[in-house]
Design a protein around this motif. Structure first.
Motif, PDB file in Angstrom:
ATOM      1  N   GLU A 149       0.835  -1.192   0.000  1.00 26.60           N
ATOM      2  CA  GLU A 149       0.000   0.000   0.000  1.00 26.60           C
ATOM      3  C   GLU A 149       0.873   1.246   0.000  1.00 26.60           C
ATOM      4  O   GLU A 149       2.004   1.225   0.500  1.00 26.60           O
ATOM      5  CB  GLU A 149      -0.918   0.046   1.237  1.00 26.60           C
ATOM      6  N   MET A 150       0.327   2.343  -0.564  1.00 18.24           N
ATOM      7  CA  MET A 150       0.965   3.651  -0.531  1.00 18.24           C
ATOM      8  C   MET A 150      -0.088   4.693  -0.188  1.00 18.24           C
ATOM      9  O   MET A 150      -1.273   4.497  -0.454  1.00 18.24           O
ATOM     10  CB  MET A 150       1.599   3.998  -1.886  1.00 18.24           C
ATOM     11  N   GLY A 151       0.352   5.801   0.382  1.00 20.47           N
ATOM     12  CA  GLY A 151      -0.590   6.864   0.703  1.00 20.47           C
ATOM     13  C   GLY A 151       0.126   8.134   1.105  1.00 20.47           C
ATOM     14  O   GLY A 151       1.352   8.164   1.218  1.00 20.47           O
ATOM     15  N   SER A 152      -0.641   9.191   1.343  1.00 27.52           N
ATOM     16  CA  SER A 152      -0.095  10.492   1.742  1.00 27.52           C
ATOM     17  C   SER A 152      -0.898  11.025   2.919  1.00 27.52           C
ATOM     18  O   SER A 152      -2.099  10.757   3.048  1.00 27.52           O
ATOM     19  CB  SER A 152      -0.158  11.491   0.584  1.00 27.52           C
ATOM     20  N   SER A 153      -0.242  11.789   3.784  1.00 26.21           N
ATOM     21  CA  SER A 153      -0.905  12.418   4.921  1.00 26.21           C
ATOM     22  C   SER A 153      -0.046  13.581   5.389  1.00 26.21           C
ATOM     23  O   SER A 153       0.878  14.003   4.694  1.00 26.21           O
ATOM     24  CB  SER A 153      -1.136  11.402   6.046  1.00 26.21           C
ATOM     25  N   THR A 154      -0.332  14.097   6.566  1.00 27.30           N
ATOM     26  CA  THR A 154       0.431  15.203   7.143  1.00 27.30           C
ATOM     27  C   THR A 154       0.886  14.819   8.543  1.00 27.30           C
ATOM     28  O   THR A 154       0.367  13.862   9.150  1.00 27.30           O
ATOM     29  CB  THR A 154      -0.414  16.486   7.226  1.00 27.30           C
ATOM     30  N   LEU A 155       1.848  15.569   9.067  1.00 27.38           N
ATOM     31  CA  LEU A 155       2.333  15.313  10.422  1.00 27.38           C
ATOM     32  C   LEU A 155       1.196  15.423  11.432  1.00 27.38           C
ATOM     33  O   LEU A 155       1.142  14.662  12.404  1.00 27.38           O
ATOM     34  CB  LEU A 155       3.446  16.304  10.772  1.00 27.38           C
ATOM     35  N   GLU A 156       0.272  16.340  11.214  1.00 24.11           N
ATOM     36  CA  GLU A 156      -0.839  16.528  12.144  1.00 24.11           C
ATOM     37  C   GLU A 156      -1.734  15.292  12.228  1.00 24.11           C
ATOM     38  O   GLU A 156      -2.437  15.104  13.218  1.00 24.11           O
ATOM     39  CB  GLU A 156      -1.673  17.737  11.725  1.00 24.11           C
ATOM     40  N   GLN A 157      -1.702  14.452  11.225  1.00 21.55           N
ATOM     41  CA  GLN A 157      -2.512  13.237  11.214  1.00 21.55           C
ATOM     42  C   GLN A 157      -1.776  12.038  11.802  1.00 21.55           C
ATOM     43  O   GLN A 157      -2.363  10.967  11.956  1.00 21.55           O
ATOM     44  CB  GLN A 157      -2.950  12.910   9.780  1.00 21.55           C
ATOM     45  N   TYR A 158      -0.510  12.221  12.143  1.00 17.91           N
ATOM     46  CA  TYR A 158       0.301  11.108  12.630  1.00 17.91           C
ATOM     47  C   TYR A 158       0.184  11.011  14.149  1.00 17.91           C
ATOM     48  O   TYR A 158       0.317  12.013  14.855  1.00 17.91           O
ATOM     49  CB  TYR A 158       1.767  11.311  12.228  1.00 17.91           C
ATOM     50  N   PRO A 159      -0.063   9.812  14.696  1.00 15.91           N
ATOM     51  CA  PRO A 159      -0.299   9.692  16.136  1.00 15.91           C
ATOM     52  C   PRO A 159       0.906  10.012  17.012  1.00 15.91           C
ATOM     53  O   PRO A 159       0.744  10.236  18.213  1.00 15.91           O
ATOM     54  CB  PRO A 159      -0.730   8.223  16.302  1.00 15.91           C
ATOM     55  N   ASP A 160       2.105  10.027  16.436  1.00 17.40           N
ATOM     56  CA  ASP A 160       3.297  10.316  17.241  1.00 17.40           C
ATOM     57  C   ASP A 160       3.795  11.740  17.033  1.00 17.40           C
ATOM     58  O   ASP A 160       4.985  12.021  17.204  1.00 17.40           O
ATOM     59  CB  ASP A 160       4.409   9.318  16.910  1.00 17.40           C
ATOM     60  N   GLN A 161       2.902  12.637  16.677  1.00 16.33           N
ATOM     61  CA  GLN A 161       3.289  14.027  16.424  1.00 16.33           C
ATOM     62  C   GLN A 161       3.986  14.648  17.630  1.00 16.33           C
ATOM     63  O   GLN A 161       4.957  15.397  17.486  1.00 16.33           O
ATOM     64  CB  GLN A 161       2.069  14.867  16.048  1.00 16.33           C
ATOM     65  N   GLU A 162       3.500  14.325  18.823  1.00 14.79           N
ATOM     66  CA  GLU A 162       4.075  14.932  20.036  1.00 14.79           C
ATOM     67  C   GLU A 162       5.567  14.666  20.144  1.00 14.79           C
ATOM     68  O   GLU A 162       6.360  15.580  20.388  1.00 14.79           O
ATOM     69  CB  GLU A 162       3.368  14.390  21.280  1.00 14.79           C
ATOM     70  N   PHE A 163       5.980  13.406  19.947  1.00 14.76           N
ATOM     71  CA  PHE A 163       7.401  13.108  20.070  1.00 14.76           C
ATOM     72  C   PHE A 163       8.203  13.768  18.955  1.00 14.76           C
ATOM     73  O   PHE A 163       9.317  14.249  19.182  1.00 14.76           O
ATOM     74  CB  PHE A 163       7.658  11.599  20.052  1.00 14.76           C
ATOM     75  N   ILE A 164       7.664  13.796  17.762  1.00 13.04           N
ATOM     76  CA  ILE A 164       8.390  14.401  16.649  1.00 13.04           C
ATOM     77  C   ILE A 164       8.601  15.897  16.894  1.00 13.04           C
ATOM     78  O   ILE A 164       9.689  16.436  16.643  1.00 13.04           O
ATOM     79  CB  ILE A 164       7.656  14.155  15.321  1.00 13.04           C
ATOM     80  N   GLU A 165       7.583  16.572  17.413  1.00 11.34           N
ATOM     81  CA  GLU A 165       7.740  17.990  17.757  1.00 11.34           C
ATOM     82  C   GLU A 165       8.801  18.153  18.843  1.00 11.34           C
ATOM     83  O   GLU A 165       9.603  19.097  18.816  1.00 11.34           O
ATOM     84  CB  GLU A 165       6.406  18.572  18.223  1.00 11.34           C
ATOM     85  N   PHE A 166       8.823  17.230  19.801  1.00 13.22           N
ATOM     86  CA  PHE A 166       9.864  17.249  20.829  1.00 13.22           C
ATOM     87  C   PHE A 166      11.245  17.089  20.199  1.00 13.22           C
ATOM     88  O   PHE A 166      12.196  17.798  20.542  1.00 13.22           O
ATOM     89  CB  PHE A 166       9.623  16.127  21.846  1.00 13.22           C
ATOM     90  N   LEU A 167      11.374  16.139  19.264  1.00 15.00           N
ATOM     91  CA  LEU A 167      12.667  15.873  18.643  1.00 15.00           C
ATOM     92  C   LEU A 167      13.174  17.081  17.868  1.00 15.00           C
ATOM     93  O   LEU A 167      14.374  17.378  17.877  1.00 15.00           O
ATOM     94  CB  LEU A 167      12.545  14.660  17.717  1.00 15.00           C
ATOM     95  N   VAL A 168      12.271  17.790  17.210  1.00 11.96           N
ATOM     96  CA  VAL A 168      12.653  19.002  16.482  1.00 11.96           C
ATOM     97  C   VAL A 168      13.204  20.040  17.454  1.00 11.96           C
ATOM     98  O   VAL A 168      14.250  20.662  17.215  1.00 11.96           O
ATOM     99  CB  VAL A 168      11.452  19.560  15.699  1.00 11.96           C
ATOM    100  N   ARG A 169      12.515  20.238  18.570  1.00 11.76           N
ATOM    101  CA  ARG A 169      12.998  21.214  19.559  1.00 11.76           C
ATOM    102  C   ARG A 169      14.284  20.745  20.213  1.00 11.76           C
ATOM    103  O   ARG A 169      15.200  21.535  20.456  1.00 11.76           O
ATOM    104  CB  ARG A 169      11.926  21.457  20.625  1.00 11.76           C
ATOM    105  N   PHE A 170      14.378  19.447  20.496  1.00 11.23           N
ATOM    106  CA  PHE A 170      15.589  18.862  21.071  1.00 11.23           C
ATOM    107  C   PHE A 170      16.795  19.165  20.190  1.00 11.23           C
ATOM    108  O   PHE A 170      17.902  19.437  20.681  1.00 11.23           O
ATOM    109  CB  PHE A 170      15.399  17.356  21.210  1.00 11.23           C
ATOM    110  N   SER A 171      16.591  19.126  18.890  1.00 10.77           N
ATOM    111  CA  SER A 171      17.677  19.351  17.943  1.00 10.77           C
ATOM    112  C   SER A 171      18.009  20.828  17.773  1.00 10.77           C
ATOM    113  O   SER A 171      19.170  21.184  17.549  1.00 10.77           O
ATOM    114  CB  SER A 171      17.304  18.756  16.581  1.00 10.77           C
ATOM    115  N   ALA A 172      16.997  21.690  17.869  1.00 10.43           N
ATOM    116  CA  ALA A 172      17.196  23.102  17.557  1.00 10.43           C
ATOM    117  C   ALA A 172      17.612  23.941  18.767  1.00 10.43           C
ATOM    118  O   ALA A 172      18.286  24.967  18.612  1.00 10.43           O
ATOM    119  CB  ALA A 172      15.917  23.682  16.961  1.00 10.43           C
ATOM    120  N   ASP A 173      17.223  23.519  19.965  1.00 12.71           N
ATOM    121  CA  ASP A 173      17.390  24.341  21.161  1.00 12.71           C
ATOM    122  C   ASP A 173      18.433  23.701  22.075  1.00 12.71           C
ATOM    123  O   ASP A 173      18.163  22.696  22.734  1.00 12.71           O
ATOM    124  CB  ASP A 173      16.036  24.461  21.871  1.00 12.71           C
ATOM    125  N   GLU A 174      19.621  24.300  22.136  1.00 14.47           N
ATOM    126  CA  GLU A 174      20.711  23.706  22.902  1.00 14.47           C
ATOM    127  C   GLU A 174      20.394  23.625  24.391  1.00 14.47           C
ATOM    128  O   GLU A 174      20.662  22.602  25.040  1.00 14.47           O
ATOM    129  CB  GLU A 174      21.994  24.518  22.686  1.00 14.47           C
TER     130      GLU A 174
END
Length: 261
Positions: A149-174
């Motif tokens: 199967e193949m498909g498309s979606s957005t980060l807002e539709q992904y159930p693990d959005q919270e951790f991904i947002e954390f990882l982005v901040r973890f990487s950007a904010d020393e």
């Protein structure tokens, strides 16, 4: 689909080296692979390609001309329903690094054991810049992996959005990164277990490339308080796993395993 964005720029913390393809020693397939009907005789006949982490780079990068033989038809590709190999349009994930960044829920032990036993693997390719995701579901049949199967979606539709947002901040904010590491931090190398403190830590940007691959098995649950960020090498020996744990304070980096050689 063409992803030309740089994946992850990762500076190895403890050795000051550029990491060198990941090799997990995975044993998830039979030693004798069964060729599928219609497969070109010179394509992917080695037993190790029944193992998903060996199959993945072959499918996306090294053997694009053979992708069409590893698809379960009919399959929707965008707005077109593909009925056979002659209609397949190769998927091109153009990478500029020598390794793949993966996110996997669960403990490091669960990654080594649970995911390699699954007969279905779900992979999402997330562009952090556009917040768009492309999803791929692979199934294993007669010791071979096939795109189902193949498909498309957005980060807002992904159930693990919270951790991904954390990882982005973890990487950007020393400063934020320093607060979300469990010091003294344990890390494991080929020659044993070590510990480092905050005085010897160097800031790490884990999302510099804006692309993250999210891997799940049917047994995975986003309710797990564990997340692994893995660096899987391509034609080298990078083998790195960052493990995060969610406690009462939130997500924390709790260990690093680097078996690169």
């Amino acid at each position: 689909m063409n992803f030309s964005i740089l994946l992850f720029i990762f500076l190895l913390v403890f050795r000051g080296e550029v990491p060198q393809l990941v090799h997990f020693g995975i044993q998830d397939g039979p030693e004798t692979a069964i060729p599928c009907q219609g497969l070109p005789p010179d394509a992917w006949q080695q037993p190790e390609h029944s193992r998903f982490l060996c199959f993945l780079p072959e499918f996306f990068w090294f053997e694009q001309s053979s992708q069409k033989y590893y698809v379960k038809y009919p399959l929707w590709q965008g707005e077109q329903q593909l009925l056979g190999p002659d209609q397949w349009r190769a998927i091109d994930l153009t990478l500029s690094t020598s390794y793949i960044p993966m996110l996997h829920p669960g403990t490091h032990e669960a990654w080594n054991r649970g995911s390699i036993q699954a007969d279905t693997m779900m992979l999402q390719v997330l562009d952090l810049g556009s917040r768009q995701m492309e999803s791929f579901t692979f199934g294993r049949h007669q010791a071979r992996w096939y795109l189902q199967e193949m498909g498309s979606s957005t980060l807002e539709q992904y159930p693990d959005q919270e951790f991904i947002e954390f990882l982005v901040r973890f990487s950007a904010d020393e400063a934020f990164q320093m607060k979300t590491i469990e010091f003294p931090l344990e890390y494991y190398l080929q020659n044993g277990k070590f510990v480092t403190d905050s005085q010897h830590w160097h800031h790490q940007n884990l999302t510099a490339g804006n692309i993250l691959m999210l891997m799940q098995t049917p047994a995975c649950t986003m309710d797990s308080p564990w997340r692994n960020v893995l660096f899987i090498g391509i034609e080298n020996e990078i083998d790195i796993c960052w493990t995060f744990h969610r406690n009462t304070q939130g997500w924390m980096l709790v260990s690093l395993v680097d078996m690169s050689t």
